[in-house]
Design a protein around this motif. Structure first.
Motif, mmCIF file in Angstrom:
data_model
loop_
_atom_site.group_PDB
_atom_site.id
_atom_site.type_symbol
_atom_site.label_atom_id
_atom_site.label_comp_id
_atom_site.label_asym_id
_atom_site.label_seq_id
_atom_site.Cartn_x
_atom_site.Cartn_y
_atom_site.Cartn_z
ATOM 1 N N ILE A 1 -0.563 -3.095 -8.249
ATOM 2 C CA ILE A 1 0.837 -3.244 -8.596
ATOM 3 C C ILE A 1 1.129 -4.724 -8.538
ATOM 4 C CG2 ILE A 1 3.205 -2.738 -7.915
ATOM 5 C CD1 ILE A 1 2.208 -0.114 -6.809
ATOM 6 N N LEU B 1 -4.631 1.544 0.909
ATOM 7 C CA LEU B 1 -3.529 0.756 0.367
ATOM 8 C C LEU B 1 -3.443 -0.543 1.151
ATOM 9 C CD1 LEU B 1 -0.956 0.361 -1.386
ATOM 10 C CD2 LEU B 1 0.315 1.517 0.447
ATOM 11 N N VAL C 1 -1.182 -3.869 1.528
ATOM 12 C CA VAL C 1 0.092 -4.515 1.217
ATOM 13 C C VAL C 1 0.003 -5.947 1.723
ATOM 14 C CG1 VAL C 1 2.594 -4.417 1.421
ATOM 15 C CG2 VAL C 1 1.267 -2.299 1.494
ATOM 16 N N LYS D 1 -6.085 0.063 -3.463
ATOM 17 C CA LYS D 1 -4.844 -0.160 -4.197
ATOM 18 C C LYS D 1 -4.118 -1.318 -3.533
ATOM 19 C CE LYS D 1 -0.537 2.168 -5.590
ATOM 20 N NZ LYS D 1 0.182 3.477 -5.593
ATOM 21 N N VAL E 1 -0.587 -3.652 -3.245
ATOM 22 C CA VAL E 1 0.824 -3.946 -3.499
ATOM 23 C C VAL E 1 1.048 -5.376 -3.048
ATOM 24 C CG1 VAL E 1 3.215 -3.445 -2.884
ATOM 25 C CG2 VAL E 1 1.614 -1.562 -3.265
ATOM 26 N N ARG F 1 11.121 -1.291 -0.120
ATOM 27 C CA ARG F 1 10.112 -1.150 -1.177
ATOM 28 C C ARG F 1 8.745 -0.827 -0.575
ATOM 29 N NH1 ARG F 1 6.962 -5.769 -4.529
ATOM 30 N NH2 ARG F 1 5.362 -4.347 -5.291
ATOM 31 N N MET F 2 8.410 -1.516 0.519
ATOM 32 C CA MET F 2 7.115 -1.256 1.143
ATOM 33 C C MET F 2 7.020 0.180 1.624
ATOM 34 S SD MET F 2 5.257 -3.241 4.280
ATOM 35 C CE MET F 2 3.593 -2.778 4.807
ATOM 36 N N ASP G 1 8.592 2.752 0.518
ATOM 37 C CA ASP G 1 8.485 3.588 -0.672
ATOM 38 C C ASP G 1 7.048 3.624 -1.190
ATOM 39 O OD1 ASP G 1 10.989 4.635 -0.992
ATOM 40 O OD2 ASP G 1 11.650 3.217 -2.524
ATOM 41 N N GLU G 2 6.423 2.424 -1.255
ATOM 42 C CA GLU G 2 5.053 2.348 -1.757
ATOM 43 C C GLU G 2 4.099 3.122 -0.850
ATOM 44 O OE1 GLU G 2 4.400 1.238 -4.570
ATOM 45 O OE2 GLU G 2 5.650 -0.483 -5.093
ATOM 46 N N THR H 1 4.634 6.936 -1.458
ATOM 47 C CA THR H 1 4.049 7.355 -2.736
ATOM 48 C C THR H 1 2.535 7.400 -2.641
ATOM 49 O OG1 THR H 1 5.907 6.424 -3.979
ATOM 50 C CG2 THR H 1 3.860 6.777 -5.180
ATOM 51 N N PHE H 2 1.947 6.373 -2.028
ATOM 52 C CA PHE H 2 0.489 6.328 -1.869
ATOM 53 C C PHE H 2 -0.013 7.511 -1.056
ATOM 54 C CE2 PHE H 2 -2.992 5.054 1.017
ATOM 55 C CZ PHE H 2 -4.015 4.867 0.085
#
Length: 330
Positions: free
Chosen positions: A4, A265, A267, A291, A293, A313-314, A316-317, A320-321
């Motif tokens: 992303i 994930l 970040v 993945k 972000v 936002r974090m 949320d990510e 979703t992940f």
């Protein structure tokens, strides 16, 4: 790898206000006995709802403590997760390994990954799946090392600003490691590797500009340190620095990250002054199921404690992940 791209943060409309300066009513603090008898602090939430969404084990960063992340832990609990947080050996309320009460010291990172393996084996027997590991900074590094070494195999892992490399001089990693090795030989390897502040015990001036744009969330750390003095910790030892470089070299070995078959994930933020954002980007590219972000100027190192727009936002990510990588058991 799915990436992303770095974008501006977007607010979350349904952000939940959660108190950050009290242990939430549903949470319980206790002790975790390791195989050698050393005890760690832990905190547990039972999970909201009749059927738990799954279970999250959270590990903080160097010199860190779980109280700083109560907001996120409680939020995951409210989303139905069974949540556990713990200190690392030698940090916060889990004892000290150096020559004083404030220096962060370790003889080798394998001590911590062995502790994580012990916790993981016990914890997975206690709580329902899917089983997820989430770690911040050094916690993210140690989760990755444990996965590379085959000590833990979570259903998914989330690494927040992980220390998969350290921000510092743009010199070859073997040279940086060599300098750190020399520093452990020319003096006490337990001595502090950098200066803390003019007044011992006080957080250094300018430190907030490394961690978060949110002044109130930043002040939570000082509040908890005053409330619970055992949480105080300052700089790392030179042995910690040398062992951190050594562990980083393990992750950089060809094939090390490539053999991790876990959805991960990462970040990270290009504005991080403590860990290496380029190393985090490379790691996401090397992982079979990685993945990324990526944040930019809007985020400093402690993304989970950033201003609402960034933090929402974090979260949320992450949600979703996990829905994709570790769906609820039916």
């Amino acid at each position: 790898m799915t990436q992303i791209s770095e974008t501006q943060a977007r607010p979350e409309a349904d952000a939940v206000a959660i108190g950050r300066r009290a242990i939430p009513p549903a949470a319980r603090e206790s002790r975790w006995s390791l195989s050698d008898g050393h005890e760690l602090r832990r905190i547990d939430w039972p999970g909201a709802g009749e059927t738990p969404r799954g279970s999250i084990l959270f590990l903080p960063g160097r010199g860190d403590f779980y109280e700083k992340y109560l907001e996120s832990l409680e939020q995951w609990h409210r989303a139905g997760w069974r949540v556990t947080g713990a200190d690392w050996r030698g940090q916060a309320g889990s004892g000290r390994l150096g020559g004083d009460d404030v220096t962060g010291h370790i003889e080798d990172f394998s001590i911590w990954t062995a502790d994580l393996a012990h916790m993981w084996d016990e914890w997975c027997k206690e709580v329902p799946g899917p089983h997820v590991l989430i770690g911040h900074s050094m916690g993210g590094h140690l989760i990755m090392r444990a996965m590379v070494d085959g000590l833990v195999t979570p259903d998914a892992a989330v690494l927040s600003a992980p220390m998969l490399g350290m921000n510092g001089p743009p010199l070859p990693l073997p040279l940086l490691h060599g300098v750190a090795e020399m520093m452990t030989r020319i003096g006490d390897p337990m001595r502090q590797a950098w200066k803390w502040s003019e007044k011992p015990g006080e957080l250094p001036n300018g430190r907030a500009g490394l961690l978060t744009h949110d002044a109130e969330r930043y002040s939570d750390e000082a509040w908890w340190r005053a409330e619970r003095p055992e949480l105080d910790m300052g700089p790392a030892s030179w042995r910690w620095v040398e062992r951190a470089y050594a562990s980083w070299r393990v992750l950089e070995e060809p094939g090390a990250l490539e053999k991790v078959d876990v959805p991960v994930l990462i970040v990270s933020t290009s504005n991080d002054k403590l860990v290496s954002h380029p190393a985090n980007v490379r790691a996401a590219q090397r992982l079979a199921r990685g993945k990324l972000v990526a944040f930019g100027d809007e985020a400093y190192h402690e993304i989970l404690r950033e201003v609402d727009a960034v933090r929402d936002r974090m979260m949320d990510e992450i949600a979703t992940f996990l829905d994709e990588a570790a769906p609820a058991h039916t």
